[in-house]
Write a protein that holds these residues in place. Structure first.
Motif, PDB file in Angstrom:
ATOM      1  N   ARG A   1     -77.036 -18.428  28.056  1.00 49.75           N
ATOM      2  CA  ARG A   1     -75.724 -19.690  28.451  1.00 49.75           C
ATOM      3  C   ARG A   1     -75.543 -20.578  28.311  1.00 49.75           C
ATOM      4  N   ALA A   2     -76.247 -21.144  27.207  1.00 52.30           N
ATOM      5  CA  ALA A   2     -75.367 -21.811  26.128  1.00 52.30           C
ATOM      6  C   ALA A   2     -74.260 -21.624  25.793  1.00 52.30           C
ATOM      7  N   ARG A   3     -74.245 -20.512  24.668  1.00 49.58           N
ATOM      8  CA  ARG A   3     -73.066 -19.338  24.510  1.00 49.58           C
ATOM      9  C   ARG A   3     -71.741 -19.800  25.275  1.00 49.58           C
ATOM     10  N   ALA A   4     -72.231 -19.691  26.307  1.00 50.28           N
ATOM     11  CA  ALA A   4     -71.424 -19.168  27.854  1.00 50.28           C
ATOM     12  C   ALA A   4     -70.526 -21.066  27.845  1.00 50.28           C
ATOM     13  N   LEU A   5     -71.052 -22.013  27.896  1.00 44.41           N
ATOM     14  CA  LEU A   5     -71.335 -23.855  28.154  1.00 44.41           C
ATOM     15  C   LEU A   5     -70.416 -23.574  26.470  1.00 44.41           C
ATOM     16  N   ILE A   6     -70.708 -23.716  25.847  1.00 44.17           N
ATOM     17  CA  ILE A   6     -70.083 -23.660  24.638  1.00 44.17           C
ATOM     18  C   ILE A   6     -68.762 -22.816  24.599  1.00 44.17           C
ATOM     19  N   LEU A   7     -68.062 -21.767  24.787  1.00 46.53           N
ATOM     20  CA  LEU A   7     -66.640 -21.282  25.067  1.00 46.53           C
ATOM     21  C   LEU A   7     -65.946 -21.869  26.099  1.00 46.53           C
ATOM     22  N   MET A   8     -66.626 -22.247  27.561  1.00 51.23           N
ATOM     23  CA  MET A   8     -66.011 -23.020  28.369  1.00 51.23           C
ATOM     24  C   MET A   8     -65.358 -24.449  28.080  1.00 51.23           C
ATOM     25  N   ALA A   9     -66.635 -25.367  27.052  1.00 53.06           N
ATOM     26  CA  ALA A   9     -65.922 -26.285  26.428  1.00 53.06           C
ATOM     27  C   ALA A   9     -65.089 -26.297  25.489  1.00 53.06           C
ATOM     28  N   ASN A  10     -64.721 -25.534  24.788  1.00 57.62           N
ATOM     29  CA  ASN A  10     -64.009 -25.429  24.122  1.00 57.62           C
ATOM     30  C   ASN A  10     -62.253 -25.191  24.627  1.00 57.62           C
ATOM     31  N   SER A  11     -62.354 -24.216  25.584  1.00 61.69           N
ATOM     32  CA  SER A  11     -61.245 -23.726  26.784  1.00 61.69           C
ATOM     33  C   SER A  11     -60.682 -24.793  27.485  1.00 61.69           C
ATOM     34  N   LEU A  12     -61.749 -25.699  27.624  1.00 65.23           N
ATOM     35  CA  LEU A  12     -61.315 -26.944  28.411  1.00 65.23           C
ATOM     36  C   LEU A  12     -61.204 -27.632  27.660  1.00 65.23           C
ATOM     37  N   ARG A  13     -61.286 -27.980  26.710  1.00 65.98           N
ATOM     38  CA  ARG A  13     -60.664 -28.779  25.573  1.00 65.98           C
ATOM     39  C   ARG A  13     -59.446 -28.106  25.548  1.00 65.98           C
TER      40      ARG A  13
END
Length: 346
Positions: free
Chosen positions: A89-101
């Protein structure tokens, strides 16, 4: 007799996807990863589906397809595997955060990255912990929340030890140095980027070497550090990118660094020429980066005495910053118009 066509196996599809990624053909790598994910789904392999969908999203991010990457990352964070595994879940959220940025949605990026940091603790996988904090720091830094970014940097620095992998430590030093520059802690910025340079090796990972030198040059230039070391960073990034290739955004950022160098060297005309080429493709960039393009263009135009064009560019920069949620940068751009100090080297 016609030869029967054999469907590709999961392993073959994964291998093909990773081969395209190694060649920096991120669009083909994303397609290959999607094929592998489909095969895994048909075979009832939930872990294989998650891993290949994650690879697909990673490649979409690197290809500049930020919205699609964010959607996939969100689905991964809500998948059953992520519900039973903090690390997934943390890995997915990190990827999501970078994509949103990448989309310029900085407030959402910071919130998502903060959720990832909240999931991991001192006993968590070190690499995931560092990447989560990096994502949060980047979102804070780009949105102008520098106090919050620096506080996270101090937490990140405490996580680095002699046992930390060199590449991982280098990336951590890199992001800490970035924030130090943004906070006008120039000596700290130079120190941490020097630590990063000592850990990275062009022979080990030329792509990371190129990206680090490009980013380091940008930060040094933003801090008005236009010395020989900064020029070496620019030249290293250009040379390494020529070898390994780069995305459209990579090439634009390299030209932006060159334009910034020209401006600081007193060659405003040359800077305007380069920036004129870049601004025509500004819509292809995340809004906060497009804002930096127009901000520098406005300063260069003011330097040449073209006040009206400078004001228009600075107001465009402010609009782009506002779209990204970087309201402090937007305010700075508007203040430069109002005070008539757009040519000041701030």
């Amino acid at each position: 007799m016609r030869e029967k066509k054999v469907a590709p196996s999961y392993a073959a599809a994964e291998l093909e996807a990773r081969g395209h990624r190694a060649s920096h053909d991120f669009a083909k790598a994303a397609d290959g990863a999607r094929s592998a994910a489909d095969i895994a789904l048909d075979e009832g392999d939930s872990a294989g589906w998650w891993n290949m969908t994650f690879l697909q999203a990673e490649n979409l991010l690197d290809a500049g397809e930020f919205s699609e990457s964010a959607k996939l990352a969100k689905s991964l964070s809500e998948a059953p595997l992520a519900a039973t595994s903090v690390q997934h879940r943390a890995r997915a959220l990190i990827l999501m955060a970078n994509s949103l940025r990448g989309e310029g949605l900085l407030e959402k990026a910071a919130s998502t990255a903060a959720s990832a940091v909240g999931l991991v603790d001192d006993d968590a996988d070190m690499e995931i912990d560092v990447h989560a904090r990096q994502a949060l720091i980047a979102a804070y830094g780009e949105s102008g929340k520098l106090d919050e970014a620096w506080a996270e940097c101090l937490s990140l620095s405490e996580r680095i030890s002699d046992e930390t992998d060199d590449q991982l430590a280098g990336k951590a030093y890199w992001v800490i140095g970035n924030v130090a520059f943004l906070c006008d802690r120039i000596d700290d910025g130079l120190h941490y980027h020097e630590l990063a340079a000592e850990t990275f090796s062009p022979s080990r990972n030329l792509d990371v070497w190129a990206k680090f030198n490009k980013a380091s040059a940008a930060m040094r230039l933003a801090a008005e550090v236009a010395d020989a070391a900064t020029l070496r960073c620019i030249e290293r990034a250009e040379l390494a990118t020529d070898v390994v290739g780069g995305s459209e955004e990579d090439i634009i950022l390299l030209r932006l660094n060159r334009a910034h160098w020209n401006y600081l060297a007193g060659e405003a005309g040359e800077a305007i020429e380069l920036l004129g080429e870049i601004k025509d493709r500004a819509d292809q960039l995340p809004p906060q980066i497009a804002g930096e393009v127009f901000l520098l263009l406005g300063r260069a135009q003011a330097e040449t005495g073209n006040k009206q064009a400078a004001a228009e560019s600075l107001l465009e920069a402010a609009d782009r910053f506002d779209k990204a949620g970087a309201h402090q940068r937007a305010l700075q751009a508007r203040e430069m118009v109002e005070t008539g100090n757009s040519a000041d080297r701030q």
